[in-house]
Write an enzyme that holds these catalytic residues in place. Structure first.
Site, mmCIF file in Angstrom:
data_model
loop_
_atom_site.group_PDB
_atom_site.id
_atom_site.type_symbol
_atom_site.label_atom_id
_atom_site.label_comp_id
_atom_site.label_asym_id
_atom_site.label_seq_id
_atom_site.Cartn_x
_atom_site.Cartn_y
_atom_site.Cartn_z
ATOM 1 N N LYS A 37 0.905 -1.188 -0.141
ATOM 2 C CA LYS A 37 -0.197 -0.173 -0.123
ATOM 3 C C LYS A 37 0.959 1.104 0.011
ATOM 4 C CE LYS A 37 -3.868 2.310 2.300
ATOM 5 N NZ LYS A 37 -4.822 2.172 1.151
ATOM 6 N N THR A 41 -2.650 7.728 3.824
ATOM 7 C CA THR A 41 -3.094 8.846 4.504
ATOM 8 C C THR A 41 -3.776 8.695 5.894
ATOM 9 O OG1 THR A 41 -4.968 9.269 3.384
ATOM 10 C CG2 THR A 41 -3.035 10.264 2.362
#
Length: 229
Positions: A37, A41
């Site tokens: 990944k 965020t």
């Protein structure tokens, strides 16, 4: 061996839930599968064990350590926003070329199927000029589109499938990850979508039953991808 980009119709739909389920199923079946990944965020080092990256590492049977999180998620930002905004909050930016290169290297090094989990939906901005769809296009791999069963998901899913197609991206599957408060059943939602979208539709209920993941993994990991149509 084919690799996939896991994207979705929006945020908090179930990309990590689906990706982790496929990884667990692959391990049980003795198939080689791993995940990265690259962009993360809403990340807090103080709560790293609860991050999406940690969930993927656990599904792969790897230690949830700072080093391993950094390895599969080299771009990490604190604000729970789109990558362009989250990076700007820290005086940084996402280098699209480096992001793409990281994924290409990961695909080449993976001993089996690699799942690249994206961020947000198919049209989330990465920097000043690139969207998630541009990221997928650059990698030239098929997408797995994760959708929910919330009110509005049918329109969102049809739009996302069409948007990917316009960008020359093949959707290998649409995965319906049952929403917490579904507007309709998985079966009803799937039946309606099948009238309007071409990719095969898989259903993942919220009952923690591993069999649907086993079926999904069996389908995805046996496919041979011939390239963009």
């Amino acid at each position: 061996m084919v690799s996939y980009f896991v994207t979705s119709t929006g945020t908090d739909i179930g990309k990590t839930y689906v990706t982790a389920g496929v990884l667990r199923a692959a391990r049980r079946s003795g198939k080689l599968a791993s995940a990265v990944k690259p962009l993360l965020t809403g990340y807090s080092p103080d709560h790293a064990a609860a991050s999406d990256s940690a969930i993927l590492l656990a599904a792969m049977g790897k230690a949830v350590s700072r080093q391993n999180i950094e390895t599969i998620s080299p771009w990490r930002f604190a604000a729970p926003l789109s990558p362009d905004m989250a990076a700007a909050r820290e005086g940084r930016r996402v280098d699209f070329s480096l992001l793409t290169k990281f994924c290409q290297v990961a695909i080449g090094a993976a001993p089996g199927t690699l799942l690249i989990e994206g961020v947000g939906g198919v049209a989330v901005p990465l920097d000043e000029t690139h969207l998630v769809s541009d990221w997928i296009s650059a990698l030239r791999i098929p997408a797995i589109l994760v959708a929910g069963t919330y009110l509005g998901t049918i329109s969102h899913t049809i739009n996302a499938v069409d948007f990917l197609a316009m960008r020359g991206i093949t959707a290998a599957a649409v995965v319906l990850s049952e929403s917490e408060n579904p507007a309709a059943s998985l079966e009803e939602t799937a039946a309606t979508l099948r009238r309007f979208v071409k990719p095969p539709i898989h259903m993942i209920p919220r009952n923690l039953n591993e069999q649907p993941f086993q079926d999904l993994a069996g389908s995805l990991l046996e496919l041979t991808y011939a390239g963009p149509s």
